[in-house]
Design an enzyme around this catalytic site. Structure first.
Site: not given
Lengths: 330, 205
Positions: A56, A218
């Site tokens: 991330h 995700h």
């Protein structure tokens, strides 16, 4: 799979080393853990820790520095860090004022951070937590574990971090973090998936003319899949859902247009162009806009929109100095 | 009676069994979760076996606590904290014991399941590992400890029924909860892995 890596099982390790070698003035690795902490630890203030799976970036290690986080813990790609790692982070940054954990709402993340907090409390460290759940794409009903935490988390880091920097108490820092959580809403979309290195294949498939609306960070499924539309229509769709969830009318808001990892900045500005127009039409006043990559999903191509409703306190804290590798307000 | 050496042997057998079932468990997870349950559990138990020599001479409480610590730091996701807490709490009720009997085993199980409930904040009927654990514990208590064989068999049968039951209900905990009604028809991976573990224990007895 085509990636610029050395070995699948070395990605997280080498990412952390690379981050620390790039910004030694901001971040330092804690021993041989996957925790990075502020190079110049500031005593006497509440210490903030966050983290989650890797992939991330710049979240979360990139937000360690003055006015934001004191430590970030990186798990394997898209996998929560384990309690022992979080515990090492807490120990490294703890002060007498206490530690606030900023957790994104995923079952694994919440459990692992809570276990770490238990370990820390056993050693007499004061620990509190907040859980961010800003994704309006998924149902936050009694029948789910609640909404997912996505890009709005960065606003929590920024504002709670600024509050902590003022020397506020743990209770007050937690309260302002919760205020941000109550007032931030996000929604995302993607046109191309991402591949977790250890998996080797994309987490989902999308046709050349398809997009997934409401996707998670995700690559989790969102509300639905449909034919790709023009940018303005996509923006209309995401904003409709966000604005229906919380009344932003005649409020001042902070806007975040977040790229998911492989979206050209050009396209993010195209998105923001229409976001600004729609908000103006609806009587929502844009106080400050952030366009860039803040909470990515490897090389996923897509974007999210986050809106944060501001009052005077939140504005002041949003404007306060932040000096970190991934986020600067100077 | 089961001594510490036997417990160590049993943990190795559990690790083998989890490894054999890793792909199956991951496939179950792929349908309603994030497709890593088998991979994560296998990695955790492999590490347990690697580290067992260091604690094999210790009491059963210490061994189980060590297993819990290893699972917590290697499994990740939600299963790591859940199974890790279960083993740590289980170890707590047999601290100092070099041998355990059927009564101890029930206490171990009860404490471990209590740990899962505490950590996961779930109840029966939410499509989680508890849907195999709680019926198994109830069935074993009902069977009583006089006949250990019968007690273990009753537990395994109830756990299997629990796994079947998870196919019929909607998930309200964990990542599967976002699927709502689409989770019906799929069995819960955590309930399945618990059943694999209990079966291994019953077979070894």
């Amino acid at each position: 799979m085509k990636k610029i890596i050395n070995a699948v099982d070395q990605v997280e390790e080498q990412m952390i080393e690379g981050l620390c070698k790039a910004y030694p003035q901001y971040v330092t690795r804690v021993g041989d853990t996957h925790v990075v902490a502020r190079t110049n630890k500031k005593e006497g203030k509440v210490a903030l820790i966050s983290g989650g799976g890797s992939g991330h970036e710049p979240a979360h290690g990139g937000y360690v520095g003055e006015g934001m986080l004191d430590a970030a813990v990186a798990g394997a790609v898209f996998t929560s860090p384990t309690p022992d790692q979080v515990f090492e982070g807490i120990k490294a940054i703890q002060t007498d004022a206490g530690v606030l954990m900023v957790i994104k709402n995923y079952t694994g993340d919440v459990m692992n951070f809570e276990m770490a907090a238990d370990m820390a409390r056993d050693e007499g460290i004061k620990v509190e937590q907040v859980v961010v759940a800003d994704d309006v794409a998924v149902d936050g009903s009694l029948y789910t574990v609640g909404r997912r935490g996505v890009a709005g988390t960065v606003f929590v880091h920024k504002i709670a971090g600024a509050k902590a920097e003022t020397g506020a108490s743990l209770e007050d820092v937690k309260a302002v973090a919760e205020k941000v959580i109550d007032n931030v809403r996000s929604m995302s979309m993607a046109i191309r998936p991402c591949t977790v290195p250890a998996a080797g294949t994309p987490g989902f498939e999308l046709g050349e003319d398809e997009m997934e609306i409401g996707i998670g960070i995700h690559g989790e499924p969102g509300t639905h899949r449909e034919k790709l539309q023009e940018a303005d229509q996509i923006v209309d769709q995401l904003l409709e859902k966000i604005l229906a969830d919380l009344d932003f009318t005649s409020s001042d808001v902070a806007v975040m247009i977040n790229g998911c990892g492989a979206t050209p900045l050009m396209e993010l500005f195209v998105v923001n162009n229409h976001v600004a127009d729609v908000l103006a039409d609806k009587g929502v006043k844009v106080y400050k806009t952030f366009v860039g990559e803040y909470m990515t999903s490897l090389e996923m191509e897509g974007f999210s929109i986050s809106l944060l409703k501001l009052d005077d306190e939140l504005k002041e804290l949003l404007d306060a100095k932040a000096d970190t590798p991934g986020f600067k307000v100077i | 009676m089961t001594n510490n050496a036997k417990v160590v042997e049993l943990l190795k057998q559990i690790s083998d069994k989890i490894d054999e079932n890793a792909q199956f468990l991951t496939e179950l997870d792929a349908a309603i979760g994030d497709s890593d349950h088998g991979i994560n559990m296998a990695r955790g138990f492999k590490k347990v076996v690697e580290d067992l020599p260091g604690v094999a001479e210790q009491d059963i409480g210490a061994i189980l606590k060590k297993v819990g610590m290893i699972l917590v730091s290697t499994v990740g996701g939600a299963s790591g904290p859940l199974y890790g807490t279960a083993f740590m709490k289980a170890g707590g009720v047999v601290s100092g014991k070099m041998e355990i009997n059927a009564d101890d085993f029930l206490e171990i199980l009860e404490a471990g399941i209590g740990g899962v409930q505490m950590r996961g904040k779930a109840e029966k009927g939410e499509k989680t590992m508890l849907d195999a654990m709680l019926p198994a514990l109830d069935a074993m208590k009902a069977a009583g400890t006089a006949d250990t064989r019968a007690m273990l068999d009753a537990g395994v049968a109830a756990a299997k029924e629990g796994v079947e039951y998870t196919k019929t209900i909607i998930a309200t905990k964990g990542r599967a909860s976002y699927l709502g009604e689409r989770s019906i028809g799929h069995q819960d991976p955590g309930a399945t892995s618990f059943t694999v573990i209990l079966e291994t224990i019953a077979e070894a007895y």
